[in-house]
Design a protein around this motif. Structure first.
Motif, PDB file in Angstrom:
ATOM      1  N   ASP A   1      33.225   0.838   3.512  1.00 39.57           N
ATOM      2  CA  ASP A   1      32.579  -0.411   3.119  1.00 39.57           C
ATOM      3  C   ASP A   1      31.066  -0.339   3.354  1.00 39.57           C
ATOM      4  N   PHE A   2      30.413   0.629   2.736  1.00 41.21           N
ATOM      5  CA  PHE A   2      28.954   0.691   2.790  1.00 41.21           C
ATOM      6  C   PHE A   2      28.458   1.368   1.531  1.00 41.21           C
ATOM      7  N   VAL A   3      27.157   1.224   1.273  1.00 41.85           N
ATOM      8  CA  VAL A   3      26.488   1.891   0.175  1.00 41.85           C
ATOM      9  C   VAL A   3      25.285   2.613   0.769  1.00 41.85           C
ATOM     10  N   ALA A   4      25.040   3.831   0.316  1.00 43.38           N
ATOM     11  CA  ALA A   4      23.932   4.635   0.830  1.00 43.38           C
ATOM     12  C   ALA A   4      22.695   4.400  -0.034  1.00 43.38           C
ATOM     13  N   MET A   5      21.602   3.993   0.603  1.00 40.56           N
ATOM     14  CA  MET A   5      20.321   3.808  -0.092  1.00 40.56           C
ATOM     15  C   MET A   5      19.461   5.034   0.186  1.00 40.56           C
ATOM     16  N   PHE A   6      19.259   5.861  -0.830  1.00 38.50           N
ATOM     17  CA  PHE A   6      18.568   7.137  -0.670  1.00 38.50           C
ATOM     18  C   PHE A   6      17.071   6.950  -0.868  1.00 38.50           C
ATOM     19  N   ILE A   7      16.300   7.380   0.138  1.00 40.10           N
ATOM     20  CA  ILE A   7      14.834   7.411   0.052  1.00 40.10           C
ATOM     21  C   ILE A   7      14.436   8.877   0.051  1.00 40.10           C
ATOM     22  N   PRO A   8      13.773   9.363  -0.999  1.00 44.48           N
ATOM     23  CA  PRO A   8      13.589  10.819  -1.168  1.00 44.48           C
ATOM     24  C   PRO A   8      12.539  11.443  -0.274  1.00 44.48           C
ATOM     25  N   GLY A   9      12.322  10.947   0.920  1.00 45.28           N
ATOM     26  CA  GLY A   9      11.354  11.567   1.824  1.00 45.28           C
ATOM     27  C   GLY A   9      11.366  10.874   3.169  1.00 45.28           C
ATOM     28  N   ASP A  10      11.331  11.658   4.249  1.00 42.46           N
ATOM     29  CA  ASP A  10      11.329  11.059   5.587  1.00 42.46           C
ATOM     30  C   ASP A  10      10.062  10.257   5.850  1.00 42.46           C
ATOM     31  N   SER A  11       8.930  10.709   5.272  1.00 47.68           N
ATOM     32  CA  SER A  11       7.672   9.995   5.500  1.00 47.68           C
ATOM     33  C   SER A  11       7.703   8.603   4.875  1.00 47.68           C
ATOM     34  N   PHE A  12       8.405   8.439   3.735  1.00 43.22           N
ATOM     35  CA  PHE A  12       8.504   7.131   3.104  1.00 43.22           C
ATOM     36  C   PHE A  12       9.234   6.139   4.018  1.00 43.22           C
ATOM     37  N   LEU A  13      10.364   6.621   4.614  1.00 42.97           N
ATOM     38  CA  LEU A  13      11.120   5.745   5.506  1.00 42.97           C
ATOM     39  C   LEU A  13      10.362   5.501   6.804  1.00 42.97           C
ATOM     40  N   ALA A  14       9.670   6.530   7.336  1.00 42.18           N
ATOM     41  CA  ALA A  14       8.925   6.363   8.580  1.00 42.18           C
ATOM     42  C   ALA A  14       7.812   5.336   8.416  1.00 42.18           C
ATOM     43  N   ALA A  15       7.110   5.372   7.269  1.00 44.52           N
ATOM     44  CA  ALA A  15       6.053   4.393   7.037  1.00 44.52           C
ATOM     45  C   ALA A  15       6.609   2.974   6.996  1.00 44.52           C
ATOM     46  N   ALA A  16       7.792   2.789   6.403  1.00 45.25           N
ATOM     47  CA  ALA A  16       8.393   1.459   6.344  1.00 45.25           C
ATOM     48  C   ALA A  16       8.880   1.010   7.718  1.00 45.25           C
ATOM     49  N   LEU A  17       9.515   1.907   8.482  1.00 44.42           N
ATOM     50  CA  LEU A  17      10.019   1.539   9.807  1.00 44.42           C
ATOM     51  C   LEU A  17       8.892   1.266  10.790  1.00 44.42           C
ATOM     52  N   GLU A  18       7.744   1.906  10.605  1.00 43.12           N
ATOM     53  CA  GLU A  18       6.614   1.648  11.488  1.00 43.12           C
ATOM     54  C   GLU A  18       6.125   0.211  11.348  1.00 43.12           C
ATOM     55  N   ARG A  19       6.214  -0.341  10.132  1.00 41.64           N
ATOM     56  CA  ARG A  19       5.785  -1.729   9.919  1.00 41.64           C
ATOM     57  C   ARG A  19       6.936  -2.716  10.077  1.00 41.64           C
ATOM     58  N   ALA A  20       8.184  -2.255   9.923  1.00 41.07           N
ATOM     59  CA  ALA A  20       9.348  -3.135  10.062  1.00 41.07           C
ATOM     60  C   ALA A  20      10.412  -2.409  10.877  1.00 41.07           C
ATOM     61  N   PRO A  21      10.296  -2.361  12.202  1.00 37.64           N
ATOM     62  CA  PRO A  21      11.238  -1.599  13.040  1.00 37.64           C
ATOM     63  C   PRO A  21      12.673  -2.104  12.942  1.00 37.64           C
ATOM     64  N   GLU A  22      12.853  -3.380  12.590  1.00 39.00           N
ATOM     65  CA  GLU A  22      14.201  -3.942  12.516  1.00 39.00           C
ATOM     66  C   GLU A  22      14.887  -3.638  11.196  1.00 39.00           C
ATOM     67  N   LEU A  23      14.261  -2.843  10.338  1.00 41.87           N
ATOM     68  CA  LEU A  23      14.797  -2.605   9.001  1.00 41.87           C
ATOM     69  C   LEU A  23      16.142  -1.892   9.038  1.00 41.87           C
ATOM     70  N   MET A  24      16.306  -0.900   9.905  1.00 39.86           N
ATOM     71  CA  MET A  24      17.557  -0.148   9.970  1.00 39.86           C
ATOM     72  C   MET A  24      18.702  -1.027  10.466  1.00 39.86           C
ATOM     73  N   THR A  25      18.424  -1.833  11.490  1.00 39.87           N
ATOM     74  CA  THR A  25      19.471  -2.735  12.006  1.00 39.87           C
ATOM     75  C   THR A  25      19.892  -3.748  10.943  1.00 39.87           C
TER      76      THR A  25
END
Length: 423
Positions: free
Chosen positions: A263-287
């Motif tokens: 019961d999940f869907v995988a959201m693919f981001i084609p680069g670790d730097s793209f996700l790191a930049a988003a998590l740096e501004r929104a740390p609660e994004l993964m939760t």
């Protein structure tokens, strides 16, 4: 006085004076000779003194020459002794310094080899640095081309993300059209859905991977003229990732497949730097994403997830192989049981044949050969051929003890039923 008297007187005086004159002359001659002798003696003394002086000089010269010769010989011997000692000292010094010289020679060889290696490595390093600079320049050029291409629109970004996703799946060991499908269509209450990739799981389950995350704000941040503009672009990038995650969660792909699907869907981001930049501004994004049943993955984490899928397929294949092996084992057990029954029948037939043979030998010995041996008593010429001694076969046939011990296996008609029970 007359002249004659005078003459006589003179003559007499002369006559008287002649002896004295003769004596005087004699004395004079003697004195001259004495003077001559004295002069000769004096000359002889002078010559003798000169000879003595010359002899003394010669003696002194000879002594000097002898002393010089002795001194020269002594110096020569001293030189020879010093030279010998010097050679001996040099030989000892060379013997003592020989290991040092050999060590220095080896050290010099090693230094030369190290210097040669260093020169080669320096040359190779320079060449590698040059190649690295060229590769870096080419990478920068390609990155600029990629950045320019990605800015052309969402379609280009989508195709690049899909290609990156396909590369990760294939690198993990999944095969297109066998282990995953691209651009499949599913029907839902909201209409037709078309996920980027559906990955098959063991047991008929599937999960969906989406690769449509927008990267426009991130690319704008790379070309921002100042820090404030860059930070604003990164914030827009984080908001874009959150908005895409929320929209993907709302599609609820897991409700469109069978009950065994995750019961999940995988959201693919084609680069670790793209996700790191988003998590740096929104740390609660993964939760937040996990709460919404969205698994945010990058090439690294998706590779690990797909490796787990490949391992699951391998385990299922091994389980299928184990079932096939069990089936083949039961069939083999059945055939061995039938073959054992046949072997028991052959043993019984051989035992009966041995019994018949022993009966035949007994009859031959008692009824025929005894009568034939009477010809020997009658002296009949048998041409050297004697009647053989026929011994009975005493070796018994080994029974199939395991087969006989199991009453179930003795009945070959029940073999199939026993094999079906796994015996």
């Amino acid at each position: 006085m007359n002249l004659d008297s005078l003459l006589l007187a003179v003559l007499a005086a002369l006559l008287a004076a002649i002896p004295a004159l003769a004596w005087a002359l004699m004395e004079r001659g003697r004195a001259n000779r004495a003077e001559a002798r004295a002069s000769e003696l004096q000359d002889a003394a002078v010559r003798l003194r000169l000879l003595e002086e010359q002899e003394a000089k010669n003696t002194a010269f000879l002594q000097a020459q002898a002393a010089a010769a002795i001194a020269e010989q002594v110096m020569k011997r001293a030189d020879e002794t010093f030279h010998n000692r010097e050679q001996l000292a040099q030989a000892r010094l060379e013997a003592q310094l020989k290991p040092v010289a050999e060590t220095l020679a080896k050290f010099q060889e090693q230094v030369v080899a190290v210097e040669k290696t260093r020169a080669e490595e320096t040359g190779g390093l320079k060449e590698q640095i040059s190649q690295l600079l060229q590769a870096s320049t080419a990478t920068q050029a390609e990155a600029r081309k990629l950045s320019a291409a990605l800015r052309r629109g969402a379609g280009v970004q989508g195709r690049w993300g899909e290609q990156t996703l396909r590369n990760v799946l294939e690198a993990a060991g999944l095969h297109n059209r066998y282990d995953f499908d691209e651009q499949t269509s599913t029907d839902s209450e909201e209409g037709r859905r078309r996920p980027d990739v559906t990955v098959r799981l063991p047991g008929g389950a599937v999960f969906v991977i989406d690769a449509k995350c927008s990267l426009n704000a991130f690319l704008e941040a790379q070309d921002a003229p100042d820090e404030a503009s860059r930070e604003a672009a990164y914030l827009r990038h984080a908001q874009s990732v959150r908005a895409h995650m929320q929209g993907l969660s709302a599609k609820a792909y897991w409700d469109q497949f069978n009950q065994g699907s995750p019961d999940f869907v995988a959201m693919f981001i084609p680069g670790d730097s793209f996700l790191a930049a988003a998590l740096e501004r929104a740390p609660e994004l993964m939760t937040e994403a996990m709460d919404r049943r969205v698994l945010v993955v990058t090439p690294t984490t998706l590779f690990a997830l797909c490796k787990a899928v490949v391992y699951g397929w391998r385990v299922e294949e091994q389980a299928a192989n184990a079932q096939e092996i069990s089936k083949l084992g039961r069939e083999l057990y059945k055939r061995i049981s039938v073959m054992g029954a046949h072997a028991g029948s052959v043993g019984k037939a051989l035992e009966a044949a041995v019994s018949r043979y022993n009966q035949f030998v007994g009859s031959l010995e008692t009824q025929v050969l005894t009568q034939a041996r009477r010809f020997e008593d009658l002296k009949v010429d048998h041409e050297g051929k004697e009647l053989p001694e026929l011994a009975p076969v005493e070796t018994g046939i080994r029974p199939l003890a395991k087969l006989a011990a199991d009453p179930d296996l003795a009945d070959t008609g029940r073999v199939a039923a026993l094999t079906a029970k796994g015996r």
